[in-house]
Write a protein that holds these residues in place. Sequence first.
Motif, PDB file in Angstrom:
ATOM      1  N   LEU A  76      60.745   7.103  10.913  1.00  0.00           N
ATOM      2  CA  LEU A  76      60.977   8.372  11.593  1.00  0.00           C
ATOM      3  C   LEU A  76      61.285   9.480  10.593  1.00  0.00           C
ATOM      4  CD1 LEU A  76      61.464   9.807  14.376  1.00  0.00           C
ATOM      5  CD2 LEU A  76      63.858   9.139  14.137  1.00  0.00           C
ATOM      6  N   ALA A  77      62.223   9.225   9.674  1.00  0.00           N
ATOM      7  CA  ALA A  77      62.631  10.244   8.710  1.00  0.00           C
ATOM      8  C   ALA A  77      61.484  10.612   7.776  1.00  0.00           C
ATOM      9  CB  ALA A  77      63.838   9.753   7.910  1.00  0.00           C
ATOM     10  N   ALA A  78      60.745   9.600   7.300  1.00  0.00           N
ATOM     11  CA  ALA A  78      59.615   9.875   6.410  1.00  0.00           C
ATOM     12  C   ALA A  78      58.504  10.609   7.160  1.00  0.00           C
ATOM     13  CB  ALA A  78      59.084   8.573   5.815  1.00  0.00           C
ATOM     14  N   GLY A  79      58.201  10.149   8.376  1.00  0.00           N
ATOM     15  CA  GLY A  79      57.154  10.795   9.154  1.00  0.00           C
ATOM     16  C   GLY A  79      57.485  12.233   9.491  1.00  0.00           C
ATOM     17  N   LEU A  80      58.761  12.480   9.791  1.00  0.00           N
ATOM     18  CA  LEU A  80      59.195  13.839  10.103  1.00  0.00           C
ATOM     19  C   LEU A  80      58.962  14.764   8.914  1.00  0.00           C
ATOM     20  CD1 LEU A  80      60.729  15.611  12.236  1.00  0.00           C
ATOM     21  CD2 LEU A  80      62.810  15.067  10.968  1.00  0.00           C
ATOM     22  N   TYR A  81      59.331  14.302   7.717  1.00  0.00           N
ATOM     23  CA  TYR A  81      59.191  15.153   6.533  1.00  0.00           C
ATOM     24  C   TYR A  81      57.726  15.360   6.142  1.00  0.00           C
ATOM     25  CZ  TYR A  81      59.273  16.841   1.780  1.00  0.00           C
ATOM     26  OH  TYR A  81      59.038  17.582   0.651  1.00  0.00           O
ATOM     27  N   PHE A  82      56.975  14.284   6.048  1.00  0.00           N
ATOM     28  CA  PHE A  82      55.609  14.398   5.536  1.00  0.00           C
ATOM     29  C   PHE A  82      54.661  15.059   6.535  1.00  0.00           C
ATOM     30  CE2 PHE A  82      57.124  11.026   2.625  1.00  0.00           C
ATOM     31  CZ  PHE A  82      56.762  11.627   1.427  1.00  0.00           C
ATOM     32  N   SER A  83      55.021  15.062   7.815  1.00  0.00           N
ATOM     33  CA  SER A  83      54.162  15.720   8.797  1.00  0.00           C
ATOM     34  C   SER A  83      54.597  17.152   9.073  1.00  0.00           C
ATOM     35  CB  SER A  83      54.165  14.943  10.120  1.00  0.00           C
ATOM     36  OG  SER A  83      55.453  14.974  10.718  1.00  0.00           O
ATOM     37  N   GLY A  84      55.750  17.555   8.529  1.00  0.00           N
ATOM     38  CA  GLY A  84      56.275  18.885   8.793  1.00  0.00           C
ATOM     39  C   GLY A  84      56.108  19.823   7.616  1.00  0.00           C
ATOM     40  N   LYS A  85      56.689  20.987   7.755  1.00  0.00           N
ATOM     41  CA  LYS A  85      56.639  21.999   6.711  1.00  0.00           C
ATOM     42  C   LYS A  85      58.065  22.439   6.393  1.00  0.00           C
ATOM     43  CE  LYS A  85      54.837  26.601   5.607  1.00  0.00           C
ATOM     44  NZ  LYS A  85      54.065  27.770   6.104  1.00  0.00           N
ATOM     45  N   ALA A  86      58.481  22.198   5.159  1.00  0.00           N
ATOM     46  CA  ALA A  86      59.843  22.557   4.770  1.00  0.00           C
ATOM     47  C   ALA A  86      59.998  24.073   4.718  1.00  0.00           C
ATOM     48  CB  ALA A  86      60.182  21.941   3.413  1.00  0.00           C
ATOM     49  N   VAL A  87      61.146  24.549   5.155  1.00  0.00           N
ATOM     50  CA  VAL A  87      61.446  25.978   5.118  1.00  0.00           C
ATOM     51  C   VAL A  87      62.694  26.183   4.272  1.00  0.00           C
ATOM     52  CG1 VAL A  87      60.407  26.401   7.359  1.00  0.00           C
ATOM     53  CG2 VAL A  87      62.830  25.851   7.235  1.00  0.00           C
ATOM     54  N   PRO A  88      62.857  27.370   3.666  1.00  0.00           N
ATOM     55  CA  PRO A  88      64.037  27.624   2.842  1.00  0.00           C
ATOM     56  C   PRO A  88      65.315  27.496   3.663  1.00  0.00           C
ATOM     57  CG  PRO A  88      62.379  29.315   2.498  1.00  0.00           C
ATOM     58  CD  PRO A  88      61.929  28.512   3.679  1.00  0.00           C
ATOM     59  N   SER A  89      66.316  26.897   3.081  1.00  0.00           N
ATOM     60  CA  SER A  89      67.611  26.766   3.748  1.00  0.00           C
ATOM     61  C   SER A  89      68.671  26.480   2.706  1.00  0.00           C
ATOM     62  CB  SER A  89      67.584  25.640   4.781  1.00  0.00           C
ATOM     63  OG  SER A  89      67.407  24.397   4.134  1.00  0.00           O
ATOM     64  N   THR A  90      69.912  26.577   3.103  1.00  0.00           N
ATOM     65  CA  THR A  90      71.015  26.212   2.234  1.00  0.00           C
ATOM     66  C   THR A  90      71.222  24.716   2.349  1.00  0.00           C
ATOM     67  OG1 THR A  90      72.062  28.347   2.606  1.00  0.00           O
ATOM     68  CG2 THR A  90      73.442  26.593   1.709  1.00  0.00           C
ATOM     69  N   LEU A  91      70.921  23.987   1.287  1.00  0.00           N
ATOM     70  CA  LEU A  91      70.991  22.541   1.305  1.00  0.00           C
ATOM     71  C   LEU A  91      72.232  22.069   0.568  1.00  0.00           C
ATOM     72  CD1 LEU A  91      67.279  21.750   0.438  1.00  0.00           C
ATOM     73  CD2 LEU A  91      68.318  21.794   2.684  1.00  0.00           C
ATOM     74  N   TYR A  92      72.680  20.887   0.889  1.00  0.00           N
ATOM     75  CA  TYR A  92      73.770  20.262   0.167  1.00  0.00           C
ATOM     76  C   TYR A  92      73.228  18.987  -0.458  1.00  0.00           C
ATOM     77  CZ  TYR A  92      73.807  17.560   4.443  1.00  0.00           C
ATOM     78  OH  TYR A  92      73.416  16.817   5.513  1.00  0.00           O
ATOM     79  N   THR A  93      73.895  18.502  -1.488  1.00  0.00           N
ATOM     80  CA  THR A  93      73.430  17.315  -2.199  1.00  0.00           C
ATOM     81  C   THR A  93      74.508  16.260  -2.149  1.00  0.00           C
ATOM     82  OG1 THR A  93      72.172  18.712  -3.717  1.00  0.00           O
ATOM     83  CG2 THR A  93      72.579  16.445  -4.407  1.00  0.00           C
ATOM     84  N   ARG A  94      74.099  15.025  -1.828  1.00  0.00           N
ATOM     85  CA  ARG A  94      75.034  13.922  -1.810  1.00  0.00           C
ATOM     86  C   ARG A  94      74.407  12.776  -2.608  1.00  0.00           C
ATOM     87  NH1 ARG A  94      73.779  14.985   2.993  1.00  0.00           N
ATOM     88  NH2 ARG A  94      72.984  12.903   3.520  1.00  0.00           N
ATOM     89  N   GLN A  95      75.193  12.107  -3.418  1.00  0.00           N
ATOM     90  CA  GLN A  95      74.678  10.950  -4.136  1.00  0.00           C
ATOM     91  C   GLN A  95      74.761   9.751  -3.222  1.00  0.00           C
ATOM     92  OE1 GLN A  95      76.053  10.528  -8.073  1.00  0.00           O
ATOM     93  NE2 GLN A  95      74.963   8.638  -8.464  1.00  0.00           N
TER      94      GLN A  95
END
Length: 357
Positions: free
Chosen positions: A337-356
């Motif tokens: 689901l997560a992979a399909g959502l990303y690869f089939s969509g279009k990323a838009v600019p946003s304020t992202l956070y990073t977690r290890q």
Amino acid sequence: MNIEPIRQRLSRFTPKHWPEDLVSAGVVRNIEVRDGTLHISLVLPFAQHRLADELQSLNAELCALAGAQVVDWQLHTEVATLAHANEAPAVAGVRNIIAVSSGKGGVGKSTTAVNLALALSRMGARVGLLDADVYGPSIPMMLGVAEARPASDDGKTMAPVKAHGICANSIGFLVGATDATVWRGPMASKALSQILRETRWGELDYLVVDLPPGTGDIQLTIAQQVPTTAAVVVTTPQNVALADAVKGINMFGKVNIPVLGVIENMSYHQCSQCGHQESLFGEGGGEHLCSEHGVPLLGRMPLNATLCRQMDAGTPVVAAEPEGEITGLYLNMAERLAAGLYFSGKAVPSTLYTRQV
């Protein structure tokens, strides 16, 4: 040191459920060798669970290419905000909204929504769950928090209820457990919009929305007034359920919401004594449906009595049995689901956070 051979090897490695290799997907950010250690930094734009284990298969070959002793994989997650399917204003802090639907009731849609949300959380994402079934809210009971009430310190907004590591809200938290919600469609749709937008969700990677069955007013509200990213359709192998699932897929098509895939519940019963599998409600229906409509089959779930008892007790299987076989199936579907959502969509600019992770 020349890192090109290492990059070329990474370009030939495609993780499970990914349509692209690591380099083509743009997740490789840095490669360097220091003090006998090969450091490889990856930034993932969607939640993953087993990638760290998959990468270990490359260690020996990469060490030989780099003349290193060990590989230090540095995995970070920056979940991308993907373009939603309509012009509805974004919900503060919520990056992606995934609607879980079914053409008819009784196919395990709410059970699927709850366990998918918990699986995404288990994969390191920040997850919320919205119960959009205003006539028959079941999420409070399934999460084991039926007596909880959202807190409001300003009289205008609500804090979601926390359970099993995710946050949730539902009309079921706001009315009595035995009270009937006797509302016409527009009133129910307005209530859903209010709950969505007046809840202080915080920072969420994914908000999973458990829709009521069918193709009525609530579904149209989700399509027109909620910034939905994509949808999942839940069915069983029975012909009557499959026919209604087709209606759901077609409905999302008409309102331009992409369908990430189909989940087939009650696909088979597996004997707890001998392991024999028997298809009680037919077989092959999910595969045929997906093939006919050009959508992926995200997974097949067995008919499992323990799973039903756990939901009734408010202890969903992903939380109750984190290493169990059924949990593994939900994690596998959540990865798809997560992979399909990303690869089939279009990323838009946003304020992202990073977690290890």
